[in-house]
Design a protein around this motif. Structure first.
Motif, PDB file in Angstrom:
ATOM      1  N   GLY A  22      58.458  68.738  30.968  1.00  0.00           N
ATOM      2  CA  GLY A  22      59.179  69.664  31.841  1.00  0.00           C
ATOM      3  C   GLY A  22      58.419  70.050  33.088  1.00  0.00           C
ATOM      4  O   GLY A  22      58.932  70.785  33.933  1.00  0.00           O
ATOM      5  N   GLY A  23      57.177  69.564  33.206  1.00  0.00           N
ATOM      6  CA  GLY A  23      56.411  69.805  34.425  1.00  0.00           C
ATOM      7  C   GLY A  23      55.398  70.941  34.356  1.00  0.00           C
ATOM      8  O   GLY A  23      54.748  71.246  35.361  1.00  0.00           O
ATOM      9  N   THR A  24      55.225  71.538  33.202  1.00  0.00           N
ATOM     10  CA  THR A  24      54.219  72.588  33.066  1.00  0.00           C
ATOM     11  C   THR A  24      52.826  71.958  33.039  1.00  0.00           C
ATOM     12  O   THR A  24      52.583  71.024  32.283  1.00  0.00           O
ATOM     13  CB  THR A  24      54.442  73.401  31.792  1.00  0.00           C
ATOM     14  N   THR A  25      51.939  72.480  33.872  1.00  0.00           N
ATOM     15  CA  THR A  25      50.609  71.893  34.008  1.00  0.00           C
ATOM     16  C   THR A  25      49.527  72.799  33.441  1.00  0.00           C
ATOM     17  O   THR A  25      49.683  74.018  33.349  1.00  0.00           O
ATOM     18  CB  THR A  25      50.298  71.603  35.480  1.00  0.00           C
ATOM     19  N   ASN A  26      48.413  72.155  33.098  1.00  0.00           N
ATOM     20  CA  ASN A  26      47.247  72.867  32.590  1.00  0.00           C
ATOM     21  C   ASN A  26      46.023  72.140  33.116  1.00  0.00           C
ATOM     22  O   ASN A  26      45.981  70.902  33.102  1.00  0.00           O
ATOM     23  CB  ASN A  26      47.238  72.865  31.057  1.00  0.00           C
ATOM     24  N   TYR A  27      45.031  72.910  33.588  1.00  0.00           N
ATOM     25  CA  TYR A  27      43.842  72.310  34.187  1.00  0.00           C
ATOM     26  C   TYR A  27      42.576  72.854  33.534  1.00  0.00           C
ATOM     27  O   TYR A  27      42.509  74.010  33.129  1.00  0.00           O
ATOM     28  CB  TYR A  27      43.784  72.616  35.685  1.00  0.00           C
ATOM     29  N   ALA A  28      41.566  72.019  33.495  1.00  0.00           N
ATOM     30  CA  ALA A  28      40.253  72.472  33.075  1.00  0.00           C
ATOM     31  C   ALA A  28      39.683  73.415  34.128  1.00  0.00           C
ATOM     32  O   ALA A  28      40.042  73.331  35.311  1.00  0.00           O
ATOM     33  CB  ALA A  28      39.313  71.283  32.887  1.00  0.00           C
ATOM     34  N   ASP A  29      38.809  74.300  33.701  1.00  0.00           N
ATOM     35  CA  ASP A  29      38.247  75.285  34.626  1.00  0.00           C
ATOM     36  C   ASP A  29      37.507  74.636  35.789  1.00  0.00           C
ATOM     37  O   ASP A  29      37.540  75.140  36.919  1.00  0.00           O
ATOM     38  CB  ASP A  29      37.304  76.229  33.872  1.00  0.00           C
ATOM     39  N   PHE A  30      36.857  73.511  35.536  1.00  0.00           N
ATOM     40  CA  PHE A  30      36.046  72.901  36.591  1.00  0.00           C
ATOM     41  C   PHE A  30      36.890  72.317  37.720  1.00  0.00           C
ATOM     42  O   PHE A  30      36.380  72.002  38.782  1.00  0.00           O
ATOM     43  CB  PHE A  30      35.118  71.813  36.032  1.00  0.00           C
ATOM     44  N   VAL A  31      38.188  72.180  37.499  1.00  0.00           N
ATOM     45  CA  VAL A  31      39.045  71.633  38.547  1.00  0.00           C
ATOM     46  C   VAL A  31      39.086  72.566  39.753  1.00  0.00           C
ATOM     47  O   VAL A  31      39.034  72.124  40.904  1.00  0.00           O
ATOM     48  CB  VAL A  31      40.454  71.374  37.997  1.00  0.00           C
ATOM     49  N   GLU A  32      39.175  73.857  39.500  1.00  0.00           N
ATOM     50  CA  GLU A  32      39.099  74.868  40.568  1.00  0.00           C
ATOM     51  C   GLU A  32      40.033  74.576  41.738  1.00  0.00           C
ATOM     52  O   GLU A  32      39.657  74.711  42.904  1.00  0.00           O
ATOM     53  CB  GLU A  32      37.660  75.008  41.063  1.00  0.00           C
ATOM     54  N   GLY A  33      41.246  74.138  41.436  1.00  0.00           N
ATOM     55  CA  GLY A  33      42.249  73.920  42.459  1.00  0.00           C
ATOM     56  C   GLY A  33      42.082  72.640  43.265  1.00  0.00           C
ATOM     57  O   GLY A  33      42.829  72.401  44.214  1.00  0.00           O
ATOM     58  N   ARG A  34      41.133  71.793  42.898  1.00  0.00           N
ATOM     59  CA  ARG A  34      40.873  70.583  43.677  1.00  0.00           C
ATOM     60  C   ARG A  34      41.765  69.401  43.268  1.00  0.00           C
ATOM     61  O   ARG A  34      41.983  68.483  44.060  1.00  0.00           O
ATOM     62  CB  ARG A  34      39.405  70.174  43.508  1.00  0.00           C
ATOM     63  N   PHE A  35      42.230  69.394  42.031  1.00  0.00           N
ATOM     64  CA  PHE A  35      43.013  68.264  41.533  1.00  0.00           C
ATOM     65  C   PHE A  35      44.451  68.716  41.273  1.00  0.00           C
ATOM     66  O   PHE A  35      44.704  69.882  40.956  1.00  0.00           O
ATOM     67  CB  PHE A  35      42.436  67.755  40.208  1.00  0.00           C
ATOM     68  N   LEU A  87      42.973  63.678  43.374  1.00  0.00           N
ATOM     69  CA  LEU A  87      41.615  64.235  43.347  1.00  0.00           C
ATOM     70  C   LEU A  87      41.188  64.543  44.772  1.00  0.00           C
ATOM     71  O   LEU A  87      41.133  63.648  45.610  1.00  0.00           O
ATOM     72  CB  LEU A  87      40.641  63.234  42.725  1.00  0.00           C
ATOM     73  N   ASN A  88      40.883  65.785  45.045  1.00  0.00           N
ATOM     74  CA  ASN A  88      40.439  66.203  46.372  1.00  0.00           C
ATOM     75  C   ASN A  88      39.092  66.917  46.276  1.00  0.00           C
ATOM     76  O   ASN A  88      38.700  67.374  45.201  1.00  0.00           O
ATOM     77  CB  ASN A  88      41.476  67.126  47.014  1.00  0.00           C
ATOM     78  N   SER A  89      38.414  67.004  47.404  1.00  0.00           N
ATOM     79  CA  SER A  89      37.115  67.686  47.470  1.00  0.00           C
ATOM     80  C   SER A  89      36.188  67.214  46.352  1.00  0.00           C
ATOM     81  O   SER A  89      35.552  68.014  45.658  1.00  0.00           O
ATOM     82  CB  SER A  89      37.320  69.210  47.379  1.00  0.00           C
ATOM     83  N   LEU A  90      36.109  65.916  46.193  1.00  0.00           N
ATOM     84  CA  LEU A  90      35.297  65.347  45.122  1.00  0.00           C
ATOM     85  C   LEU A  90      33.811  65.588  45.375  1.00  0.00           C
ATOM     86  O   LEU A  90      33.358  65.608  46.519  1.00  0.00           O
ATOM     87  CB  LEU A  90      35.581  63.858  44.992  1.00  0.00           C
ATOM     88  N   ASN A  91      33.083  65.769  44.285  1.00  0.00           N
ATOM     89  CA  ASN A  91      31.634  65.895  44.373  1.00  0.00           C
ATOM     90  C   ASN A  91      31.004  64.947  43.354  1.00  0.00           C
ATOM     91  O   ASN A  91      31.689  64.434  42.468  1.00  0.00           O
ATOM     92  CB  ASN A  91      31.206  67.349  44.157  1.00  0.00           C
ATOM     93  N   PRO A  92      29.712  64.683  43.478  1.00  0.00           N
ATOM     94  CA  PRO A  92      29.073  63.701  42.574  1.00  0.00           C
ATOM     95  C   PRO A  92      29.243  64.040  41.094  1.00  0.00           C
ATOM     96  O   PRO A  92      29.242  63.122  40.258  1.00  0.00           O
ATOM     97  CB  PRO A  92      27.603  63.750  43.009  1.00  0.00           C
ATOM     98  N   GLU A  93      29.398  65.315  40.754  1.00  0.00           N
ATOM     99  CA  GLU A  93      29.599  65.695  39.355  1.00  0.00           C
ATOM    100  C   GLU A  93      30.947  65.234  38.805  1.00  0.00           C
ATOM    101  O   GLU A  93      31.172  65.267  37.596  1.00  0.00           O
ATOM    102  CB  GLU A  93      29.474  67.213  39.197  1.00  0.00           C
TER     103      GLU A  93
END
Length: 120
Positions: A53-66, A81-87
């Motif tokens: 139905g389109g409900t999303t859930n993100y890991a805390d480390f995503v922090e709005g970047r993905f 994936l946006n604002s990618l970092n080496p981690e």
């Protein structure tokens, strides 16, 4: 049933990628879809999930970047994936909970993984 992931690659820090995962084969329906990742020496971890139905859930480390999304008629899930970092360097795996027929129990399916490498 098969899940085929694509879109990984090498990108500089601050860059962006879009991952795709297409589901093929014969089945009744797809419930939850998602993305997980596994960095060298680490366990596989949840990145994001999305319900039918389109409900999303993100890991805390995503922090709005993905951003996770899906195209139900195409049986495809995406991960922007946006604002990618080496981690964020890891193999990214797609996942789907698929029902083979009406009334059957669901089964978990995994894609083969696509490598995302972020250089500093």
């Amino acid at each position: 049933v098969q899940l085929q992931a694509s879109g990984g690659g090498l990108v500089q820090a601050g860059g962006s990628l879009r991952l795709s995962c297409a589901t093929s084969g014969s089945f009744f329906s797809i419930n939850d879809m998602g993305w997980y990742r596994q960095a060298p020496g680490n366990q596989r971890e949840l990145v994001a999930t999305i319900t039918s139905g389109g409900t999303t859930n993100y890991a805390d480390f995503v922090e709005g970047r993905f951003t996770i999304s899906r195209d139900n008629p195409k049986n495809t899930v995406y991960l922007e994936l946006n604002s990618l970092n080496p981690e964020d360097t890891a193999v990214y795996f797609c996942h789907a909970r698929i029902y083979s027929r009406f009334g059957a129990g669901g089964r978990n399916y995994w894609g083969q993984g696509t490598l995302v490498t972020v250089s500093s």
